[in-house]
Enzyme design. Structure first.
Site, PDB file in Angstrom:
ATOM      1  N   ASN A 129       0.840  -1.194   0.000  1.00  0.00           N
ATOM      2  CA  ASN A 129       0.000   0.000   0.000  1.00  0.00           C
ATOM      3  C   ASN A 129       0.878   1.248   0.000  1.00  0.00           C
ATOM      4  O   ASN A 129       2.008   1.227   0.476  1.00  0.00           O
ATOM      5  CB  ASN A 129      -0.902   0.031   1.240  1.00  0.00           C
ATOM      6  CG  ASN A 129      -2.098  -0.891   1.090  1.00  0.00           C
ATOM      7  OD1 ASN A 129      -2.510  -1.222  -0.010  1.00  0.00           O
ATOM      8  ND2 ASN A 129      -2.657  -1.301   2.214  1.00  0.00           N
ATOM      9  N   LYS A 145      -5.325   3.695  -6.359  1.00  0.00           N
ATOM     10  CA  LYS A 145      -5.308   2.878  -5.145  1.00  0.00           C
ATOM     11  C   LYS A 145      -5.003   3.752  -3.926  1.00  0.00           C
ATOM     12  O   LYS A 145      -5.611   3.599  -2.862  1.00  0.00           O
ATOM     13  CB  LYS A 145      -4.263   1.763  -5.292  1.00  0.00           C
ATOM     14  CG  LYS A 145      -4.048   0.868  -4.060  1.00  0.00           C
ATOM     15  CD  LYS A 145      -5.102  -0.196  -3.941  1.00  0.00           C
ATOM     16  CE  LYS A 145      -4.894  -1.108  -2.740  1.00  0.00           C
ATOM     17  NZ  LYS A 145      -3.771  -2.040  -2.860  1.00  0.00           N
ATOM     18  N   ASN A 176      -8.688   4.182   4.813  1.00  0.00           N
ATOM     19  CA  ASN A 176      -7.833   3.685   5.897  1.00  0.00           C
ATOM     20  C   ASN A 176      -7.778   4.564   7.148  1.00  0.00           C
ATOM     21  O   ASN A 176      -7.989   4.059   8.258  1.00  0.00           O
ATOM     22  CB  ASN A 176      -6.421   3.409   5.362  1.00  0.00           C
ATOM     23  CG  ASN A 176      -6.372   2.166   4.485  1.00  0.00           C
ATOM     24  OD1 ASN A 176      -7.392   1.740   3.943  1.00  0.00           O
ATOM     25  ND2 ASN A 176      -5.199   1.591   4.337  1.00  0.00           N
ATOM     26  N   GLU A 206       0.909   2.694   7.932  1.00  0.00           N
ATOM     27  CA  GLU A 206       1.503   3.152   6.672  1.00  0.00           C
ATOM     28  C   GLU A 206       1.039   4.571   6.308  1.00  0.00           C
ATOM     29  O   GLU A 206       1.149   4.980   5.156  1.00  0.00           O
ATOM     30  CB  GLU A 206       1.139   2.182   5.545  1.00  0.00           C
ATOM     31  CG  GLU A 206       1.740   0.810   5.719  1.00  0.00           C
ATOM     32  CD  GLU A 206       1.307  -0.172   4.645  1.00  0.00           C
ATOM     33  OE1 GLU A 206       2.142  -0.528   3.794  1.00  0.00           O
ATOM     34  OE2 GLU A 206       0.125  -0.571   4.642  1.00  0.00           O
TER      35      GLU A 206
END
Length: 297
Positions: free
Chosen positions: A94, A175, A183, A257
């Site tokens: 990711n 993405k 997220n 992340e």
């Protein structure tokens, strides 16, 4: 092919098993000290993989790096001394920016970037569940990577559907946009993806997507607010019962992340002198939580 998977988490383990079942020689490289690791997919019989074997690493035709974005440099650079310059490096994680940080160190190799919507979950160290079929896109990061289109057939035979995207940068940004929308909110609220369709998140999601659209257009990515909103809503619906990786990381008080997802967006926005206050607030909130865990330690 001789293939090494670096980082046998959920996605890495899924690919390791599928590639082994497709007839390739697959070994693992992990932070553990075990000489071998057994993995079972969806309750099937366990398969045994060699782990941290320098001979197998050196013989690799393809190294697939499936660690978290913030682990890419630490996981990849110690291995380079053992690899032939012809060994292909494929990065599947990711976020964006992690490969750029080590580009000069790895540029001797053909480099391929991958983005996947395959979903997997590891209930324990030796088991993996394939929780959702998806698509995988590959594309070149450097000139030598452009000669690696044959990897589509290799990977597609193991875990379809796989395609080559000459505009992989656009796919990665798309993405990234979906990750920016889903997220941080699911992590901060500790909710499943599907709960983002509730009206209380409507205004925030709209603002996130508006900011994303501005930055992506400034980067020369062809997109519109309506397209991005449709994509985000599709993923929220399709993964309604799933827990995002950031939700899991925050639940277990692990580093997220966020720097390579929302952080990368904000860095790019600054480059174009675009204000992204909603995404900035989400980044700040996630980083504050991460800092609070360190203080507790």
């Amino acid at each position: 092919m001789n293939i090494t998977i670096v980082g046998p988490g959920a996605i890495g383990s899924l690919w390791a098993i599928k590639l082994l079942q497709a007839g390739h020689n697959v070994s693992l490289w992990s932070r553990t000290t075990y000489n071998s690791i057994d993995l079972s997919l969806d309750g099937q019989a366990s398969l045994s993989f060699s782990n941290n074997n320098i001979e197998k690493l050196s013989a690799s035709d393809l190294v697939i790096v499936t660690v978290k974005a913030w682990q890419v440099e630490e996981a990849t650079t110690p291995l380079l001394q053992y690899l032939d310059p012809d060994t292909i490096l494929m990065f599947m994680h990711n976020g964006m920016g992690a490969v750029d940080e080590i580009a000069t160190q790895i540029d001797a190799h053909p480099i391929v970037l991958a983005t996947t919507t395959q979903a997997a979950f590891k209930p324990d160290r030796n088991s993996v569940s394939h929780t959702g079929a998806g698509q995988t896109q590959l594309g070149a990061f450097n000139q030598a990577g452009k000669k690696c289109t044959f990897l589509v057939d290799v990977l597609n035979h193991a875990l379809p559907n796989v395609s080559w995207n000459p505009e992989i940068h656009t796919a990665l940004w798309t993405k990234l946009a979906i990750n920016c929308a889903i997220n941080p909110l699911t992590g901060l609220e500790q909710i499943k993806n599907g709960e983002l369709s509730e009206p209380r998140f409507g205004n925030t999601l709209t603002a996130i997507i508006e900011e994303l659209t501005q930055v992506m257009q400034a980067e020369g990515i062809s997109c519109s607010f309506d397209e991005l909103e449709t994509n985000v809503n599709k993923v929220i619906q399709a993964t309604a019962k799933n827990n995002s990786s950031m939700k899991q990381d925050m639940f277990y008080q692990r580093r997220t992340e966020i720097d390579f997802i929302t952080g990368f967006l904000i860095e790019t926005a600054h480059k174009h002198q675009i204000d992204v206050p909603v995404n900035q607030t989400l980044l700040t909130q996630v980083k504050e939580q991460e800092s609070s865990w360190k203080k507790q330690d």
